[in-house]
Write a protein that holds these residues in place. Structure first.
Motif, PDB file in Angstrom:
ATOM      1  N   ALA A  91       0.835  -1.205   0.000  1.00 39.95           N
ATOM      2  CA  ALA A  91       0.000   0.000   0.000  1.00 39.95           C
ATOM      3  C   ALA A  91       0.873   1.260   0.000  1.00 39.95           C
ATOM      4  O   ALA A  91       0.588   2.222  -0.725  1.00 39.95           O
ATOM      5  CB  ALA A  91      -0.931  -0.005   1.205  1.00 39.95           C
ATOM      6  N   THR A 130       1.257   4.493  -2.689  1.00 42.54           N
ATOM      7  CA  THR A 130       1.225   5.889  -2.252  1.00 42.54           C
ATOM      8  C   THR A 130       2.459   6.626  -2.778  1.00 42.54           C
ATOM      9  O   THR A 130       2.361   7.753  -3.271  1.00 42.54           O
ATOM     10  CB  THR A 130       1.162   5.975  -0.710  1.00 42.54           C
ATOM     11  N   ARG A 143      -7.430   1.005 -10.687  1.00 43.44           N
ATOM     12  CA  ARG A 143      -8.334   0.236  -9.818  1.00 43.44           C
ATOM     13  C   ARG A 143      -7.761  -1.130  -9.459  1.00 43.44           C
ATOM     14  O   ARG A 143      -8.034  -1.663  -8.387  1.00 43.44           O
ATOM     15  CB  ARG A 143      -9.707   0.101 -10.441  1.00 43.44           C
ATOM     16  N   ASP A 186      -4.522  -1.799  -9.055  1.00 38.64           N
ATOM     17  CA  ASP A 186      -3.534  -1.528  -8.006  1.00 38.64           C
ATOM     18  C   ASP A 186      -4.228  -1.426  -6.652  1.00 38.64           C
ATOM     19  O   ASP A 186      -3.777  -2.015  -5.656  1.00 38.64           O
ATOM     20  CB  ASP A 186      -2.785  -0.212  -8.277  1.00 38.64           C
ATOM     21  N   ILE A 187      -5.319  -0.673  -6.621  1.00 40.47           N
ATOM     22  CA  ILE A 187      -6.050  -0.456  -5.369  1.00 40.47           C
ATOM     23  C   ILE A 187      -6.653  -1.769  -4.856  1.00 40.47           C
ATOM     24  O   ILE A 187      -6.570  -2.076  -3.662  1.00 40.47           O
ATOM     25  CB  ILE A 187      -7.163   0.602  -5.560  1.00 40.47           C
ATOM     26  N   SER A 247      -5.522  -3.561  -1.437  1.00 34.25           N
ATOM     27  CA  SER A 247      -6.555  -3.779  -0.413  1.00 34.25           C
ATOM     28  C   SER A 247      -6.547  -5.218   0.078  1.00 34.25           C
ATOM     29  O   SER A 247      -6.650  -5.469   1.289  1.00 34.25           O
ATOM     30  CB  SER A 247      -7.938  -3.425  -0.968  1.00 34.25           C
TER      31      SER A 247
END
Length: 106
Positions: free
Chosen positions: A69, A73, A85, A87-88, A92
């Motif tokens: 994560a 950033t 999306r 990557d997110i 997650s």
């Protein structure tokens, strides 16, 4: 909660240290970028010893999710590339895994 803070600090130390090598080898920066890079990597390794766990492997496993994560950033904040999306979603899933390891009753 203390471990999350330690993992977050450690992640940014590691990413910044590794980025110094990336900058030298891939971006054509001077070799002097390695001096702070090595120092940051040393601080990263030291920071992980502050975690509240009795097993190094468990600390490293939980840290992995936070590192992923934090890497995204870094991608957005310092490399001006917005995570997509996928990557997110991937990050997650990793954070949920890390939280499971950290919060498990032992």
């Amino acid at each position: 909660m203390r471990n999350i803070t330690i993992f977050t600090v450690a992640a940014f130390l590691e990413i910044a240290g590794c980025f110094a090598f990336w900058a030298w080898l891939r971006l054509g920066k001077t070799m002097w970028w390695l001096v702070p890079g090595v120092g940051l990597l040393m601080l990263f390794a030291y920071a992980l010893t502050w975690t509240e766990t009795d097993a190094a492997g468990r600390a490293y496993a939980a840290y992995g999710g936070v590192y992923i994560a934090a890497s995204l950033t870094w991608l957005w904040a310092f490399e001006n590339t917005r995570p997509d999306r996928w990557d997110i979603l991937g990050a997650s899933l990793c954070v949920v895994g890390a939280a499971t390891i950290i919060a498990a009753p032992r």
